[in-house]
Design a protein around this motif. Sequence first.
Motif, mmCIF file in Angstrom:
data_model
loop_
_atom_site.group_PDB
_atom_site.id
_atom_site.type_symbol
_atom_site.label_atom_id
_atom_site.label_comp_id
_atom_site.label_asym_id
_atom_site.label_seq_id
_atom_site.Cartn_x
_atom_site.Cartn_y
_atom_site.Cartn_z
ATOM 1 N N CYS A 16 25.333 -31.475 25.335
ATOM 2 C CA CYS A 16 24.884 -30.640 26.453
ATOM 3 C C CYS A 16 23.419 -30.291 26.326
ATOM 4 O O CYS A 16 22.695 -30.220 27.321
ATOM 5 N N VAL A 19 21.349 -33.202 27.515
ATOM 6 C CA VAL A 19 21.394 -33.401 28.957
ATOM 7 C C VAL A 19 20.313 -32.561 29.645
ATOM 8 O O VAL A 19 19.660 -32.997 30.571
ATOM 9 N N HIS A 20 20.078 -31.342 29.155
ATOM 10 C CA HIS A 20 19.093 -30.456 29.757
ATOM 11 C C HIS A 20 17.782 -30.434 28.981
ATOM 12 O O HIS A 20 16.994 -29.527 29.128
ATOM 13 N N GLN A 22 15.135 -32.172 29.350
ATOM 14 C CA GLN A 22 13.931 -32.347 30.142
ATOM 15 C C GLN A 22 13.350 -31.000 30.565
ATOM 16 O O GLN A 22 12.172 -30.894 30.850
ATOM 17 N N CYS A 23 14.156 -29.976 30.578
ATOM 18 C CA CYS A 23 13.698 -28.666 31.006
ATOM 19 C C CYS A 23 12.903 -27.954 29.909
ATOM 20 O O CYS A 23 12.484 -26.837 30.094
ATOM 21 N N LYS A 48 13.064 -21.007 34.763
ATOM 22 C CA LYS A 48 14.342 -21.649 35.070
ATOM 23 C C LYS A 48 15.196 -20.655 35.845
ATOM 24 O O LYS A 48 15.322 -19.502 35.475
ATOM 25 N N ASP A 50 19.017 -20.827 37.572
ATOM 26 C CA ASP A 50 20.190 -21.684 37.746
ATOM 27 C C ASP A 50 20.981 -21.398 39.014
ATOM 28 O O ASP A 50 21.941 -22.096 39.325
ATOM 29 N N SER A 80 11.667 -30.279 37.074
ATOM 30 C CA SER A 80 12.727 -31.076 36.483
ATOM 31 C C SER A 80 13.466 -31.810 37.594
ATOM 32 O O SER A 80 13.718 -31.249 38.665
ATOM 33 N N GLU A 81 13.809 -33.047 37.341
ATOM 34 C CA GLU A 81 14.530 -33.840 38.338
ATOM 35 C C GLU A 81 16.013 -33.493 38.373
ATOM 36 O O GLU A 81 16.728 -33.932 39.269
ATOM 37 N N GLU A 82 16.463 -32.697 37.416
ATOM 38 C CA GLU A 82 17.878 -32.335 37.324
ATOM 39 C C GLU A 82 18.281 -31.258 38.328
ATOM 40 O O GLU A 82 19.458 -31.028 38.552
ATOM 41 N N TYR A 83 17.302 -30.570 38.920
ATOM 42 C CA TYR A 83 17.573 -29.464 39.838
ATOM 43 C C TYR A 83 16.900 -29.708 41.178
ATOM 44 O O TYR A 83 15.843 -30.326 41.247
ATOM 45 N N CYS A 136 14.189 -25.807 37.510
ATOM 46 C CA CYS A 136 13.579 -25.662 36.200
ATOM 47 C C CYS A 136 12.210 -26.341 36.286
ATOM 48 O O CYS A 136 12.117 -27.463 36.763
#
Length: 159
Positions: A16, A19-20, A22-23, A48, A50, A80-83, A136
């Motif tokens: 986990c 996975v995060h 990059q932030c 950040k 969420d 971040s590309e995740e958000y 993020c």
Amino acid sequence: MKQVSLLCLVLISLFCSRVHAQCDNTLVEKAASQSGAGAVYLREFKVKFDGTERRKSIPVAKYPLLLSKGNTYRFNVCNSEEYPGRVILQLYQKDKLVGSTFDTSIGTDLQQFDFICDKAATYEVVMSFHQGKPGCAVGILSLLPDKEAMIEDEELDIL
């Protein structure tokens, strides 16, 4: 049996965190590299959100900052590309907005802006996400070299 459970828990937490990842520092390095050639990295601003806390107003992160007169500073951001959220970095002197990575007149995300400091004072960096979406991001403060000093250095190298 307890050891197997503990091992599984450790592996899941490591997975986990990757996975995060990059932030964190990867995002800082990416933002610093986008500051431009010759820019001197000074400070980072991490934010950040969420999205679990829903409020009437958009959450913001505030950072006090002391800037010196006569220097040119560059502020740039990296998301971040995740958000889905896109960060907005704004620079205030007291209650006056003096710079932003978002142009409200045309609704465009600029990703960076340069600020020529004409007064040594405490400024405030305010970061938020457009429309309060989860996100993020990292903001970077860089010092741009004085162009006159760069010309003098080049002349000295030639001689």
